[in-house]
Design an enzyme around this catalytic site. Structure first.
Site, PDB file in Angstrom:
ATOM      1  N   SER A  21       0.799  -1.230   0.000  1.00 36.88           N
ATOM      2  CA  SER A  21       0.000   0.000   0.000  1.00 36.88           C
ATOM      3  C   SER A  21       0.835   1.287   0.000  1.00 36.88           C
ATOM      4  O   SER A  21       1.822   1.401   0.723  1.00 36.88           O
ATOM      5  CB  SER A  21      -0.915   0.024   1.224  1.00 36.88           C
ATOM      6  OG  SER A  21      -1.632   1.233   1.234  1.00 36.88           O
ATOM      7  N   LYS A  72     -13.755  -4.712   2.440  1.00 37.04           N
ATOM      8  CA  LYS A  72     -14.569  -3.540   2.092  1.00 37.04           C
ATOM      9  C   LYS A  72     -16.075  -3.777   2.229  1.00 37.04           C
ATOM     10  O   LYS A  72     -16.836  -2.829   2.386  1.00 37.04           O
ATOM     11  CB  LYS A  72     -14.270  -3.102   0.654  1.00 37.04           C
ATOM     12  CG  LYS A  72     -12.934  -2.411   0.466  1.00 37.04           C
ATOM     13  CD  LYS A  72     -12.817  -1.914  -0.961  1.00 37.04           C
ATOM     14  CE  LYS A  72     -11.553  -1.135  -1.184  1.00 37.04           C
ATOM     15  NZ  LYS A  72     -11.489  -0.534  -2.527  1.00 37.04           N
ATOM     16  N   ASP A 108     -13.746   5.782  -3.597  1.00 42.46           N
ATOM     17  CA  ASP A 108     -13.114   5.321  -4.850  1.00 42.46           C
ATOM     18  C   ASP A 108     -13.711   6.034  -6.065  1.00 42.46           C
ATOM     19  O   ASP A 108     -12.986   6.502  -6.943  1.00 42.46           O
ATOM     20  CB  ASP A 108     -13.277   3.806  -5.016  1.00 42.46           C
ATOM     21  CG  ASP A 108     -12.345   3.020  -4.109  1.00 42.46           C
ATOM     22  OD1 ASP A 108     -11.265   3.537  -3.775  1.00 42.46           O
ATOM     23  OD2 ASP A 108     -12.700   1.885  -3.739  1.00 42.46           O
TER      24      ASP A 108
END
Ligand code: NAP
Length: 286
Positions: A21, A72, A108
């Site tokens: 990440s 998520k 997003d």
């Protein structure tokens, strides 16, 4: 190394595994640039432990956290409230904590929109989109575009049923703007001709298969804006082919950075140092 003390507000990244990440370096540099006493730390969490960790974090000095693969969707059961866009997308990537109250968001799609608007100069409302793919990223992008007033969203996916399911959800939850396009060259050509923006959300063209392109180059009209959310490599074959045709192009790195700027804004209520965040991610990508 920043000084972390009892007044430091923490921001976490929950996922598993987390090795790759960019978010910790990007956010910590942004906090440092603005002189904010915040610290962003990665926390690897198993699916079984997620509810316990989320409950514990809500009792600690965290301003919030990001959630990444594979949590998520599961995180939604651990929150007190979910923003309507995240609810429609069906996934949360950003949580804001206020006095222990956890609200889930999905940045997003917003990250995609900010990148598209910043890098192409267009505004997204009232436009027509042709989206290749119907996976998680396509869901976030298509739902966000529909929320923001897209006139038309064509969906074209290898597994047509997934495109159909997403189109039905957009049409019933947000607005009746979505239509499935079969992967037949003539049908695709007709839909792309009507679109203002062509968006690749499939993983085709991603390293190490950099020579692959998700749509035949003959089907790309010269006037369309071409966006590829694949960010490794920075300029995919699709973008190179589109540029050669004279199309405006939008690479995927912007979506990555801007999904982070939206979280940053929510946790700190400060204006994120966008260029600093871009520099960190570009440097890490090499
Ligand atoms: P996902 O949920 O697994 O969806 C993958 C999509 O790609 C599906 O539509 C899948 O079609 C399609 N696909 C994969 N291989 C294919 C092939 N060989 N031929 C045709 N279609 C194929 O993944 P995701 O999370 O949406 O991510 C997709 C891509 O976006 C990845 O490259 C990821 O790195 C990138 N991404 C970028 C950002 C950013 O910030 N720039 C954010 C998120 C994701 P089927 O449904 O038929 O399997």
């Amino acid at each position: 190394m920043p000084v972390v003390d009892v007044n430091t507000k923490l921001v976490g990244l929950l996922g598993n595994p987390l090795g790759h990440s960019f978010s910790p370096a990007m956010h910590n540099k942004a906090f440092e640039t603005l002189g904010l006493n915040y610290f962003y730390l990665p926390i690897e969490v198993t699916a079984d432990d997620l509810p316990t960790v989320a409950a514990g974090i809500a009792k600690m000095n965290f301003a919030g956290y990001n959630i990444t693969i594979p949590h998520k969707i599961r995180i939604m059961d651990c929150l007190d409230a979910i923003d309507p866009l995240a609810q429609a997308i069906g996934a949360v990537n950003t949580v804001v904590l206020e006095k222990g109250h956890a609200t889930g968001y999905n940045t997003d799609g917003e990250g995609f929109v900010r990148s598209l608007e910043a890098e192409s100069g267009m505004t997204v409302d009232g436009k027509r989109y042709f989206i290749l793919g119907s996976g998680g990223a396509a869901r976030a992008i298509a739902m966000t575009l529909a929320f923001k007033g897209a006139q038309k969203i064509f969906l074209c996916n290898r597994t047509e049923q997934k495109a159909h399911d997403l189109a039905v959800e957009i049409n019933t939850k947000v607005s009746p703007c979505s239509e499935v396009v079969p992967r037949d060259p003539a049908r695709m050509a007709s839909a792309v001709q009507q679109a203002d923006v062509l968006i690749n959300t499939t993983s085709i063209g991603m390293h190490p298969e950099e020579d692959r392109i998700p749509i035949e180059s003959d089907l790309i009209p010269a006037g369309v804006i071409v966006s590829d959310i694949v960010y490794n490599p920075a300029r995919t074959k699709l973008l190179q082919v589109a540029e050669a045709k004279g199309c405006k192009t939008v690479p995927g790195l912007g979506m990555l950075v801007y999904q982070g700027t939206e979280g940053f804004r929510k946790w700190t209520e400060a204006e994120p140092p966008v260029e600093v965040m871009f520099e960190v991610v570009r440097a890490l990508k090499g």
